[in-house]
Design a protein around this motif. Structure first.
Motif, PDB file in Angstrom:
ATOM      1  N   ASN A  51      52.138   2.986  77.592  1.00 14.06           N
ATOM      2  CA  ASN A  51      52.527   1.588  77.780  1.00 14.06           C
ATOM      3  C   ASN A  51      52.267   0.804  76.489  1.00 14.06           C
ATOM      4  OD1 ASN A  51      53.238  -0.910  78.743  1.00 14.06           O
ATOM      5  ND2 ASN A  51      51.605  -1.045  80.272  1.00 14.06           N
ATOM      6  N   PRO A  52      53.203   0.868  75.542  1.00 14.29           N
ATOM      7  CA  PRO A  52      52.998   0.214  74.244  1.00 14.29           C
ATOM      8  C   PRO A  52      52.793  -1.296  74.325  1.00 14.29           C
ATOM      9  CG  PRO A  52      54.817   1.780  74.125  1.00 14.29           C
ATOM     10  CD  PRO A  52      54.449   1.659  75.577  1.00 14.29           C
ATOM     11  N   SER A  53      53.164  -1.902  75.456  1.00 15.00           N
ATOM     12  CA  SER A  53      52.942  -3.352  75.589  1.00 15.00           C
ATOM     13  C   SER A  53      51.450  -3.692  75.574  1.00 15.00           C
ATOM     14  CB  SER A  53      53.590  -3.875  76.879  1.00 15.00           C
ATOM     15  OG  SER A  53      52.972  -3.305  78.025  1.00 15.00           O
ATOM     16  N   ASN A  54      50.607  -2.705  75.820  1.00 13.18           N
ATOM     17  CA  ASN A  54      49.154  -2.917  75.761  1.00 13.18           C
ATOM     18  C   ASN A  54      48.594  -2.790  74.349  1.00 13.18           C
ATOM     19  OD1 ASN A  54      48.803  -3.410  78.504  1.00 13.18           O
ATOM     20  ND2 ASN A  54      48.473  -1.243  78.990  1.00 13.18           N
ATOM     21  N   ASN A  55      49.418  -2.382  73.397  1.00 14.93           N
ATOM     22  CA  ASN A  55      48.936  -2.226  72.021  1.00 14.93           C
ATOM     23  C   ASN A  55      48.337  -3.539  71.520  1.00 14.93           C
ATOM     24  OD1 ASN A  55      49.952   0.326  72.215  1.00 14.93           O
ATOM     25  ND2 ASN A  55      51.551   0.054  70.676  1.00 14.93           N
ATOM     26  N   ASN A  56      47.186  -3.428  70.884  1.00 16.99           N
ATOM     27  CA  ASN A  56      46.486  -4.636  70.472  1.00 16.99           C
ATOM     28  C   ASN A  56      45.447  -4.274  69.416  1.00 16.99           C
ATOM     29  OD1 ASN A  56      45.602  -7.320  70.465  1.00 16.99           O
ATOM     30  ND2 ASN A  56      45.693  -7.472  72.704  1.00 16.99           N
ATOM     31  N   ASN A 101      45.644  -8.849  77.763  1.00 16.86           N
ATOM     32  CA  ASN A 101      45.533 -10.267  77.426  1.00 16.86           C
ATOM     33  C   ASN A 101      45.731 -10.435  75.925  1.00 16.86           C
ATOM     34  OD1 ASN A 101      44.891 -12.933  77.034  1.00 16.86           O
ATOM     35  ND2 ASN A 101      42.852 -12.818  77.955  1.00 16.86           N
ATOM     36  N   LYS A 102      46.867 -10.979  75.521  1.00 18.01           N
ATOM     37  CA  LYS A 102      47.197 -11.084  74.103  1.00 18.01           C
ATOM     38  C   LYS A 102      46.563 -12.302  73.425  1.00 18.01           C
ATOM     39  CE  LYS A 102      49.885  -7.469  74.196  1.00 18.01           C
ATOM     40  NZ  LYS A 102      49.538  -6.229  73.479  1.00 18.01           N
ATOM     41  N   SER A 103      45.820 -13.099  74.167  1.00 21.74           N
ATOM     42  CA  SER A 103      45.242 -14.318  73.593  1.00 21.74           C
ATOM     43  C   SER A 103      43.968 -14.052  72.806  1.00 21.74           C
ATOM     44  CB  SER A 103      44.934 -15.317  74.710  1.00 21.74           C
ATOM     45  OG  SER A 103      43.884 -14.833  75.545  1.00 21.74           O
ATOM     46  N   HIS A 104      43.473 -12.806  72.847  1.00 22.25           N
ATOM     47  CA  HIS A 104      42.239 -12.420  72.166  1.00 22.25           C
ATOM     48  C   HIS A 104      41.014 -13.144  72.720  1.00 22.25           C
ATOM     49  CE1 HIS A 104      44.035 -10.470  68.295  1.00 22.25           C
ATOM     50  NE2 HIS A 104      44.687 -10.146  69.389  1.00 22.25           N
ATOM     51  N   GLN A 105      41.140 -13.667  73.938  1.00 20.93           N
ATOM     52  CA  GLN A 105      39.986 -14.236  74.614  1.00 20.93           C
ATOM     53  C   GLN A 105      39.143 -13.097  75.186  1.00 20.93           C
ATOM     54  OE1 GLN A 105      39.180 -17.556  74.680  1.00 20.93           O
ATOM     55  NE2 GLN A 105      40.895 -17.738  73.249  1.00 20.93           N
ATOM     56  N   TYR A 106      37.862 -13.333  75.345  1.00 21.94           N
ATOM     57  CA  TYR A 106      36.982 -12.295  75.887  1.00 21.94           C
ATOM     58  C   TYR A 106      36.007 -12.911  76.880  1.00 21.94           C
ATOM     59  CZ  TYR A 106      33.742 -14.165  72.370  1.00 21.94           C
ATOM     60  OH  TYR A 106      32.958 -14.994  71.619  1.00 21.94           O
ATOM     61  N   ASN A 142      37.628  -7.962  56.633  1.00 18.92           N
ATOM     62  CA  ASN A 142      37.715  -8.137  58.081  1.00 18.92           C
ATOM     63  C   ASN A 142      37.874  -6.787  58.771  1.00 18.92           C
ATOM     64  OD1 ASN A 142      37.684 -11.003  57.844  1.00 18.92           O
ATOM     65  ND2 ASN A 142      39.848 -10.950  57.292  1.00 18.92           N
ATOM     66  N   TYR A 143      37.216  -6.654  59.929  1.00 17.99           N
ATOM     67  CA  TYR A 143      37.278  -5.419  60.698  1.00 17.99           C
ATOM     68  C   TYR A 143      37.892  -5.687  62.074  1.00 17.99           C
ATOM     69  CZ  TYR A 143      34.401  -2.879  57.347  1.00 17.99           C
ATOM     70  OH  TYR A 143      33.934  -2.267  56.211  1.00 17.99           O
ATOM     71  N   TYR A 144      38.636  -4.693  62.561  1.00 11.14           N
ATOM     72  CA  TYR A 144      39.259  -4.765  63.880  1.00 11.14           C
ATOM     73  C   TYR A 144      39.111  -3.404  64.566  1.00 11.14           C
ATOM     74  CZ  TYR A 144      41.577  -8.599  61.408  1.00 11.14           C
ATOM     75  OH  TYR A 144      41.833  -9.712  60.652  1.00 11.14           O
ATOM     76  N   ILE A 145      39.286  -3.405  65.861  1.00  8.56           N
ATOM     77  CA  ILE A 145      39.436  -2.152  66.603  1.00  8.56           C
ATOM     78  C   ILE A 145      40.873  -2.120  67.103  1.00  8.56           C
ATOM     79  CG2 ILE A 145      38.642  -0.715  68.497  1.00  8.56           C
ATOM     80  CD1 ILE A 145      36.551  -1.160  66.291  1.00  8.56           C
ATOM     81  N   ALA A 146      41.640  -1.146  66.614  1.00 11.50           N
ATOM     82  CA  ALA A 146      43.042  -1.009  67.014  1.00 11.50           C
ATOM     83  C   ALA A 146      43.133  -0.157  68.272  1.00 11.50           C
ATOM     84  CB  ALA A 146      43.852  -0.380  65.883  1.00 11.50           C
ATOM     85  N   TYR A 147      44.084  -0.510  69.125  1.00 12.56           N
ATOM     86  CA  TYR A 147      44.265   0.180  70.410  1.00 12.56           C
ATOM     87  C   TYR A 147      45.753   0.455  70.575  1.00 12.56           C
ATOM     88  CZ  TYR A 147      43.907   0.895  75.533  1.00 12.56           C
ATOM     89  OH  TYR A 147      43.946   1.401  76.808  1.00 12.56           O
ATOM     90  N   ARG A 148      46.109   1.750  70.738  1.00 13.48           N
ATOM     91  CA  ARG A 148      47.501   2.151  70.916  1.00 13.48           C
ATOM     92  C   ARG A 148      47.637   2.918  72.230  1.00 13.48           C
ATOM     93  NH1 ARG A 148      47.575  -1.235  67.941  1.00 13.48           N
ATOM     94  NH2 ARG A 148      48.090  -1.274  65.711  1.00 13.48           N
ATOM     95  N   ASP A 149      48.456   2.380  73.144  1.00 14.81           N
ATOM     96  CA  ASP A 149      48.680   2.991  74.446  1.00 14.81           C
ATOM     97  C   ASP A 149      49.966   3.815  74.371  1.00 14.81           C
ATOM     98  OD1 ASP A 149      49.317   3.542  77.150  1.00 14.81           O
ATOM     99  OD2 ASP A 149      48.202   1.766  77.820  1.00 14.81           O
ATOM    100  N   LEU A 150      49.856   5.124  74.480  1.00 19.61           N
ATOM    101  CA  LEU A 150      51.018   5.994  74.327  1.00 19.61           C
ATOM    102  C   LEU A 150      52.003   5.864  75.489  1.00 19.61           C
ATOM    103  CD1 LEU A 150      49.268   9.241  73.017  1.00 19.61           C
ATOM    104  CD2 LEU A 150      50.340   7.411  71.687  1.00 19.61           C
TER     105      LEU A 150
END
Length: 250
Positions: A169-174, A210-215, A159-167
């Motif tokens: 605002n960590p609440s946006n990490n996804n 949006n933490k629901s992973h909807q697009y 499985n592949y993902y794209i990780a996102y880290r907001d320095l």
């Protein structure tokens, strides 16, 4: 007289049967004892681990002396390096760098700077380098983003993902779903766009808050991309070879 002979014959048959049963049971016990002491390979018979994992052949740690190389450049100050690799196809750690902010961060899944690699980890390609699709970095220097691979060895999944880290605002990490066959992933501030194939006219637009992973489906020509990275793929120069690969006795 005949009754005596018949009785004697029956007794002899019963003795023979009892002797045979005793011998069979004895052989069964001996076989179980020997089987339990046999070294196994590949988990044969369900006993223990493969012989390579036995005390006699433990998995050894490996230290690799090799020059780091830039495998992806966002701009003059931000880039990714591959380090401690055997070659482009085997092992290594990927680090994110920001020269202006004096950041060097290890992003390879499950790795630590203090922990060396071993004979198993250098048998696989680095998780980040395994992503072969386009990777367009359009985010600001407050964002660290990168592809991630997870291998399920039990069922052979990948499985592949794209990780996102907001320095800031960590609440946006996804992390959002991608695929091995993903044609392009575009990272912008607060948004990741995924183009499944070269013929797709739309992006899957993931909003990171949006933490629901909807697009939502967005026309590629209408996607809000403010800047482009210098590189659009991770790359590696296989001509760079290690000076030394050292096996560490455990």
């Amino acid at each position: 007289m005949n009754n005596k002979n018949a009785s004697s014959g029956s007794g002899n048959v019963l003795k023979v049967i009892m002797i045979i049963v005793f011998i069979v049971m004895l052989l069964f016990i001996v076989a179980i004892f020997l089987l339990a002491r046999m070294p196994t390979t590949g988990g044969s018979f369900g006993y223990g681990f493969p012989s390579a994992m036995s005390k006699r052949n433990t998995v050894k740690d490996v230290e690799i002396d090799v020059d780091p190389q830039v495998v992806y450049r966002i701009d003059d100050n931000r880039f990714f390096t591959l380090e401690k690799y055997k070659d482009c196809e085997h092992g290594g750690f990927v680090y994110y760098h920001d020269v202006n902010k004096n950041i060097k961060r290890l992003i390879t899944s499950g790795a630590t700077d203090e922990k060396p690699q071993n004979e198993i980890t250098i048998a696989e390609k680095n998780d980040i380098m395994a992503f072969t699709g386009k990777f367009i970095y359009a985010a600001s220097d407050n964002v660290i983003a990168y592809p991630v691979r997870h291998i399920g060895y039990k069922y052979g999944t990948e499985n592949y993902y794209i990780a996102y880290r907001d320095l800031e605002n960590p609440s946006n990490n996804n992390a959002v779903d991608a695929y091995k066959s993903t044609y392009a992933a575009v990272v912008s501030d607060g948004v990741i766009y995924i183009q499944g194939s070269v013929i797709d006219k739309n992006y899957r637009e993931y909003t990171l808050s949006n933490k629901s992973h909807q697009y939502e489906m967005v026309d590629i020509s209408l996607a809000k991309i403010n800047r482009n990275s210098k590189d659009d793929r991770f790359h590696c120069d296989n001509k760079i070879k290690p000076r030394k690969v050292k096996i560490i006795a455990n």
